[in-house]
Design an enzyme around this catalytic site. Structure first.
Site, PDB file in Angstrom:
ATOM      1  N   TYR A  73       0.843  -1.208   0.000  1.00 42.88           N
ATOM      2  CA  TYR A  73       0.000   0.000   0.000  1.00 42.88           C
ATOM      3  C   TYR A  73       0.871   1.249   0.000  1.00 42.88           C
ATOM      4  CZ  TYR A  73      -3.852   3.149   1.105  1.00 42.88           C
ATOM      5  OH  TYR A  73      -4.781   4.156   1.065  1.00 42.88           O
ATOM      6  N   PHE A 125      -7.286  19.409 -25.177  1.00 38.99           N
ATOM      7  CA  PHE A 125      -7.933  18.135 -25.457  1.00 38.99           C
ATOM      8  C   PHE A 125      -9.290  18.146 -24.737  1.00 38.99           C
ATOM      9  CE2 PHE A 125      -8.580  13.621 -24.230  1.00 38.99           C
ATOM     10  CZ  PHE A 125      -8.726  13.107 -25.496  1.00 38.99           C
ATOM     11  N   ASP A 126     -10.262  17.310 -25.167  1.00 40.27           N
ATOM     12  CA  ASP A 126     -11.619  17.465 -24.613  1.00 40.27           C
ATOM     13  C   ASP A 126     -11.720  17.250 -23.097  1.00 40.27           C
ATOM     14  OD1 ASP A 126     -11.273  14.829 -25.273  1.00 40.27           O
ATOM     15  OD2 ASP A 126     -13.069  14.615 -26.496  1.00 40.27           O
ATOM     16  N   ASP A 216       0.882  19.249 -21.431  1.00 37.74           N
ATOM     17  CA  ASP A 216       0.003  18.084 -21.508  1.00 37.74           C
ATOM     18  C   ASP A 216       0.771  17.069 -22.353  1.00 37.74           C
ATOM     19  OD1 ASP A 216      -1.894  16.169 -21.930  1.00 37.74           O
ATOM     20  OD2 ASP A 216      -3.487  17.540 -22.535  1.00 37.74           O
ATOM     21  N   ALA A 218       0.878  13.660 -23.140  1.00 41.84           N
ATOM     22  CA  ALA A 218       0.484  12.297 -23.542  1.00 41.84           C
ATOM     23  C   ALA A 218       1.419  11.705 -24.607  1.00 41.84           C
ATOM     24  CB  ALA A 218      -0.955  12.291 -24.051  1.00 41.84           C
ATOM     25  N   LYS A 259      -0.954   6.488 -23.780  1.00 38.85           N
ATOM     26  CA  LYS A 259      -0.505   6.739 -25.147  1.00 38.85           C
ATOM     27  C   LYS A 259       0.958   6.311 -25.310  1.00 38.85           C
ATOM     28  CE  LYS A 259      -4.451   9.190 -25.046  1.00 38.85           C
ATOM     29  NZ  LYS A 259      -4.796  10.290 -24.181  1.00 38.85           N
ATOM     30  N   HIS A 451     -21.417  12.774 -28.398  1.00 37.07           N
ATOM     31  CA  HIS A 451     -21.015  11.817 -29.426  1.00 37.07           C
ATOM     32  C   HIS A 451     -20.871  10.397 -28.909  1.00 37.07           C
ATOM     33  CE1 HIS A 451     -17.434  13.534 -27.599  1.00 37.07           C
ATOM     34  NE2 HIS A 451     -16.714  12.505 -28.013  1.00 37.07           N
TER      35      HIS A 451
HETATM   36  C1  LIG Z   1      -5.834  11.126 -23.749  1.00 36.89           C
HETATM   37  C2  LIG Z   1      -5.500  12.502 -23.449  1.00 36.89           C
HETATM   38  C3  LIG Z   1      -5.875  13.102 -22.245  1.00 36.89           C
HETATM   39  C4  LIG Z   1      -6.752  12.408 -21.216  1.00 36.89           C
HETATM   40  O1  LIG Z   1      -6.198  11.239 -20.786  1.00 36.89           O
HETATM   41  P1  LIG Z   1      -7.043   9.960 -20.297  1.00 36.89           P
HETATM   42  O2  LIG Z   1      -5.978   8.991 -19.937  1.00 36.89           O
HETATM   43  O3  LIG Z   1      -7.892   9.522 -21.453  1.00 36.89           O
HETATM   44  O4  LIG Z   1      -7.875  10.378 -19.133  1.00 36.89           O
HETATM   45  C5  LIG Z   1      -5.463  14.398 -22.015  1.00 36.89           C
HETATM   46  N1  LIG Z   1      -4.749  15.086 -22.929  1.00 36.89           N
HETATM   47  C6  LIG Z   1      -4.392  14.536 -24.108  1.00 36.89           C
HETATM   48  C7  LIG Z   1      -3.598  15.343 -25.086  1.00 36.89           C
HETATM   49  C8  LIG Z   1      -4.748  13.238 -24.418  1.00 36.89           C
HETATM   50  O5  LIG Z   1      -4.419  12.720 -25.599  1.00 36.89           O
END
Ligand SMILES: *Cc1c(COP(=O)(O)O)cnc(C)c1O
Length: 460
Positions: A73, A125-126, A216, A218, A259, A451
């Protein structure tokens, strides 16, 4: 055909059987799914290109790591291994695991943002936009102009428009801008890269106005590979050095590890200097994600993530990875099929507006092409256009997106050249009968992120 397929720098040790349904079965599945690809069962999709997120194939080292995962833990050895890897690659003092990218956003953003504040980004990103807004702040996009034209082949279409950024800061007042975010690669603009020079310039603006700078992150490795290919100053640097240099310009990063880190679940927060932000992040992580040494993940996930952070940097792998995109794009060039060009890092964003000029934005050309791909070859892709954008929250009217893309997101280390050829062949076959393809109308939709859940019907 100018581009050769880069052979896979791996061989296959474990397989997953996939089956292709007949055309009649696919038509019937689509109807049952109300013409929404999110309602299709995964096993009914012969080639699943819905997303590159969490759909990656782990290596034998990662699977071995799964067995070694330490489930303590507090203070598990897998946690220390992950922190060490993060510190080594990004050069940051504090590394916090969380369960995925949006969890990183949920933990960090309310500390930086809030009612009356702004976040400015090369493109949110969304989920990033959602968490900026959930904190009470507003999200402003500030992308370079050439990103909006799929036919302009600029090397760094993901860049921040830094001139506009400075104007926006002055317009809103620097004290009201809670953070500036550079998304690498720029996902929503088509996986387009951001240059080292652009990040350096953004960082200087942040410094000038005393504003927090977040990356950000990813697709940190794909972005670094593009810098190495396209930017003079990065030509002789290793991928790791490019990443460390770029991240050195920011104060923090938020990362979806689903990613470039080539795992199925995970996320990270990085903080460059061990300052008072660290304490605030720890408190929120414990409340929302779990104790700081696991952050919503199992020990085995932490272990796979620590290994994946390094595997994502391998140049042979990145050459093959980007090579897959370039191969598919070259086949589309030969067939005269337009896409966000040059091709980005994690998928091909086909220009559905160009393929179906007779389908207006409010009959969703990007969605129509996604559905045709399923009918044609059992390929699941998705709309990145007006269908995804949704309605104006005030007037409830359908918004018109800048682009009408159908995104074919390519999972990492999963599909082969034969699969890529099926994708190209399917798009070419659809192009030949494009004039007969019809648009769609929505028969039911929820209020937000419609969507994922909406019902559609073909317009006859
Ligand atoms: C996928 C993604 C996110 C969100 O990540 P999740 O792991 O899906 O919660 C944030 N910013 C970017 C650029 C992404 O591609």
């Amino acid at each position: 055909m100018g581009v050769k397929y880069i052979p896979e720098p791996f061989r296959i040790k474990m397989v997953e059987t996939i089956k292709v349904l007949t055309r009649e079965e696919r038509e019937e599945r689509l109807k049952k799914a109300r013409y929404n690809v999110f309602y299709l069962a995964g096993e009914d999709c012969y080639i699943d290109l819905l997303t590159d997120s969490g759909t990656n194939a782990m290596s034998q080292e990662q699977w071995a790591g799964i067995m070694r995962g330490d489930e303590a833990y507090a203070g598990s050895s897998s946690y220390y291994k992950l922190v060490k890897a993060g510190q080594d690659i990004f050069g940051y003092e504090f590394i916090q695991p969380v369960h995925q990218g949006r969890a990183a956003e949920k933990v960090l953003f309310p500390i930086l943002l809030g009612e009356g504040k702004y976040s400015i980004s090369n493109m949110h990103f969304d989920t990033t936009r959602a968490h900026v807004e959930l904190s009470g702040a507003r999200a402003i996009d500030c992308t370079v102009k050439e990103a909006a034209d799929p036919s302009i082949r600029a090397p760094f279409k993901g860049n921040m428009d830094n001139e506009k950024l400075e104007k926006l800061i002055i317009q809103y007042g620097p004290e009201n801008v809670g953070c500036i975010i550079t998304t690498i690669t720029n996902n929503s603009a088509g996986g387009q890269p951001v240059s080292m020079a652009n990040v350096r310039e953004t960082a200087a603006i942040c410094k000038k106005y005393g504003i927090h700078y977040n990356i950000d992150a990813a697709r940190y490795a794909e972005n670094a590979y593009f810098c190495k290919l396209r930017e003079e100053e990065c030509k002789n640097m290793s991928i790791k050095d490019i990443i460390k240099t770029m991240f050195g310009f920011a104060d923090t990063f938020t990362m979806s590890a689903k990613k470039d880190t080539i795992v199925n679940m995970g996320g990270l927060i990085g903080i460059k200097k061990n300052d008072d932000l660290v304490g605030k992040v720890k408190v929120r992580t414990i409340s929302y994600e779990g104790f700081i040494s696991y952050g919503g993940l199992s020990g085995r996930d932490l272990e796979a993530l620590a290994i994946g952070l390094y595997e994502g940097l391998d140049e042979d792998y990145l050459k093959y990875r980007i090579g897959q995109m370039e191969y598919l794009a070259a086949r589309l060039d030969d067939a005269g099929i337009a896409y966000q060009s040059p091709v980005g890092g994690h998928g091909v964003f086909v220009d559905a507006k160009a393929m179906f000029p007779h389908i207006p934005y409010n009959e969703f050309p990007g969605q129509a092409l996604a559905l045709e791909l399923y009918k044609e070859a059992g390929i699941r892709a998705c709309d990145i256009g007006s269908y995804m954008l949704g309605n104006d929250p005030d007037t409830k009217e359908q918004l018109k997106a800048d682009f009408e893309f159908t995104r074919l997101a390519i999972p990492r280390r999963v599909y082969t050249q034969a699969h890529i050829d099926i994708m190209a062949d399917a798009l070419i076959a659809i192009k030949e009968r494009a004039a007969s393809v019809k648009g769609y109308k929505i028969t039911w939709e929820p209020e937000i992120l419609r969507h994922f859940q909406a019902y559609l019907e073909p317009i006859v």
